[in-house]
Design a protein around this motif. Structure first.
Motif, mmCIF file in Angstrom:
data_model
loop_
_atom_site.group_PDB
_atom_site.id
_atom_site.type_symbol
_atom_site.label_atom_id
_atom_site.label_comp_id
_atom_site.label_asym_id
_atom_site.label_seq_id
_atom_site.Cartn_x
_atom_site.Cartn_y
_atom_site.Cartn_z
ATOM 1 N N GLY A 265 0.794 -1.220 0.000
ATOM 2 C CA GLY A 265 0.000 0.000 0.000
ATOM 3 C C GLY A 265 0.826 1.270 0.000
ATOM 4 N N THR A 266 2.148 1.150 -0.159
ATOM 5 C CA THR A 266 3.026 2.323 -0.200
ATOM 6 C C THR A 266 3.091 2.860 -1.627
ATOM 7 N N CYS A 318 10.211 1.207 2.679
ATOM 8 C CA CYS A 318 9.028 0.361 2.552
ATOM 9 C C CYS A 318 9.438 -1.103 2.743
ATOM 10 N N PRO A 319 8.631 -1.891 3.429
ATOM 11 C CA PRO A 319 8.956 -3.314 3.625
ATOM 12 C C PRO A 319 9.087 -4.099 2.330
ATOM 13 N N CYS A 320 8.536 -3.578 1.224
ATOM 14 C CA CYS A 320 8.615 -4.319 -0.036
ATOM 15 C C CYS A 320 10.034 -4.388 -0.583
ATOM 16 N N GLY A 321 10.916 -3.493 -0.115
ATOM 17 C CA GLY A 321 12.307 -3.519 -0.541
ATOM 18 C C GLY A 321 12.605 -2.831 -1.855
ATOM 19 N N MET A 325 11.632 5.559 -5.026
ATOM 20 C CA MET A 325 11.286 6.552 -4.023
ATOM 21 C C MET A 325 9.889 6.299 -3.470
ATOM 22 N N ALA A 326 9.777 6.265 -2.147
ATOM 23 C CA ALA A 326 8.493 6.030 -1.492
ATOM 24 C C ALA A 326 7.897 7.359 -1.029
ATOM 25 N N ILE A 327 6.587 7.515 -1.249
ATOM 26 C CA ILE A 327 5.883 8.750 -0.921
ATOM 27 C C ILE A 327 4.899 8.487 0.215
ATOM 28 N N GLU A 328 4.931 9.352 1.209
ATOM 29 C CA GLU A 328 3.994 9.234 2.327
ATOM 30 C C GLU A 328 2.619 9.766 1.958
#
Length: 447
Positions: A265-266, A318-321, A325-328
């Motif tokens: 869900g990230t 993110c746990p997905c590895g 870039m991960a967005i909040e």
């Protein structure tokens, strides 16, 4: 020569299974090689970019002058490489909106028109090859399960497009739902279709969730995806609780397919398609304006294109590895940042939309829906939908919460005007936090 189906399948496989980067450094090396190759072709084919960059070496592309929507539209005829004139593209796109027939193209190139939330409508061009690649990439990142399974896709948007129509096949049944049509007209089709994948703006998903709770819809999709509008925490919670699913997101706009959520869900930026440079608005709060360089689009190259959105970086991996870039959160448009006069009279205090949303939602659990519109520095309209019999105490709690926010950040408290909440999906996007007065930010002192 590959058929359209094979091209889509190839891009799907490549996106989901074909590329693996062990770390961020390997991803960036791959991006750099792709970008330099892409820019060499853009320089040859786009008169605008050739002059815009001058003789600067491609190795300096990260410092090339930026463009934005205004420049892109002013230079449209010379920027695109498909030889399409802005006048012709606008005429076709407007005719499609009026007739609701979105199939016509110009020389095999899809023409699209943005919703114009900022007051300026943008044109986008997508070639046949780009269209097929887009379909494959979107299916890889959004579709639940394998492409070999059978999927029934319900897509709610303001306008259809050849981009979306290309999804249809024997295994992928695709239905377009026009946001301009009355909601009640859609319920019967949805009950009959029983979509396995439901894609819609959060304002529409919220209405569908309400009908589901009322027993007037009765669908059980395997995945729900929010698109086109900022996803508010209040809507997210309501939709997820109603359908018992994690709500996924796609960040897609005129400028391209920019981000999608992973299995956790990230929201991750699609850095296998574009490089995202960050122009920080507030480094401490991890809030930035993205500057994108898309190395997958040639018909309408997007090189160092500054968006008008504010994003917040995720602070933890993110746990997905994924190295992407991960967005909040997607905060919304830069034009919707609030500015209040400083209490000491020296300049303006900037307030991010999520500060306003959090203050409201923390004030009362009886708020069911809301909009906050800053009409002027001293006039704030708060539209609320609240539980029966709770309006007076909720308005008092909200006024106290917003006054407390202003006290904490050192700005003057505006006058509050409370109104009943009303919103109907259609040709206007829902903006829960909106500013409606202009400010010369170059001349203003901003704190």
């Amino acid at each position: 020569m590959l058929t359209d189906s094979l091209r889509i399948l190839f891009r799907y496989w490549l996106t989901r299974h074909g590329r693996r980067w062990t770390d961020r450094a390997s991803l960036e090396r791959w991006q750099e090689a792709r970008i330099r190759s892409h820019l060499s072709q853009v320089r040859l084919q786009s008169p605008f970019y050739r002059e815009w960059w001058g003789n600067r070496p491609l190795s300096e592309w990260r410092e090339f002058p930026m463009i934005d929507k205004q420049i892109m539209m002013e230079q449209f005829d010379r920027l695109n490489t498909a030889g399409i004139l802005q006048e012709d593209a606008f005429a076709l796109a407007l005719r499609a909106e009026q007739t609701r027939d979105f199939t016509p193209m110009i020389g095999g190139t899809t023409i699209g028109l943005s919703s114009g939330t900022s007051g300026h409508r943008g044109l986008f061009l997508v070639s046949r090859e780009e269209r097929l690649a887009w379909v494959g990439a979107v299916l890889a990142k959004v579709l639940p399960g394998s492409l070999l399974g059978k999927h029934r896709i319900a897509f709610f948007l303001r306008a259809n497009s050849n981009l979306y129509a290309a999804v249809g096949s024997r295994r992928l049944q695709f239905w377009f739902y026009d946001l301009l049509d009355p909601l009640e007209r859609h319920l019967g089709r949805l009950r009959e279709q029983q979509p396995t994948l439901l894609v819609a703006p959060p304002s529409m998903l919220r209405l569908l969730a309400e009908r589901q709770r009322e027993g007037r819809l009765s669908i059980a999709p395997g995945r729900i995806v929010s698109v086109a509008e900022v996803l508010d925490p209040l809507d997210r919670r309501y939709i997820e609780e109603t359908f018992g699913l994690t709500l996924h997101q796609v960040y897609q706009c005129t400028e391209g397919f920019l981000a999608a959520t992973c299995a956790h869900g990230t929201l991750h930026m699609n850095e296998d398609i574009a490089v995202i440079q960050k122009e920080y608005v507030d480094l401490k709060l991890r809030k930035f304006v993205p500057v994108i360089t898309d190395f997958s689009r040639m018909a309408q190259p997007m090189i160092r294109y500054r968006l008008n959105d504010v994003l917040t970086e995720r602070s933890a991996p993110c746990p997905c590895g994924s190295p992407f870039m991960a967005i909040e959160t997607i905060e919304g448009r830069c034009d919707d940042l609030f500015y209040f006069p400083a209490r000491d009279g020296e300049g303006w205090v900037r307030v991010f939309p999520d500060f306003v949303s959090r203050a409201l939602l923390a004030a009362s659990s009886d708020i069911e829906a809301y909009r906050v519109v800053l009409h002027a520095p001293n006039r704030l309209e708060v539209s609320l939908q609240v539980a029966d019999g709770k309006r007076a105490e909720t308005e008092t709690a909200v006024a106290n919460a917003l006054t407390g926010l202003c006290d904490r950040i050192g700005c003057r408290t505006p006058g509050f005007e409370f109104t009943a909440y009303a919103f109907r999906p259609g040709d206007r996007k829902l903006r829960r936090v909106e500013r409606r007065f202009g400010l010369d930010l170059d001349a203003a002192l901003i704190r």
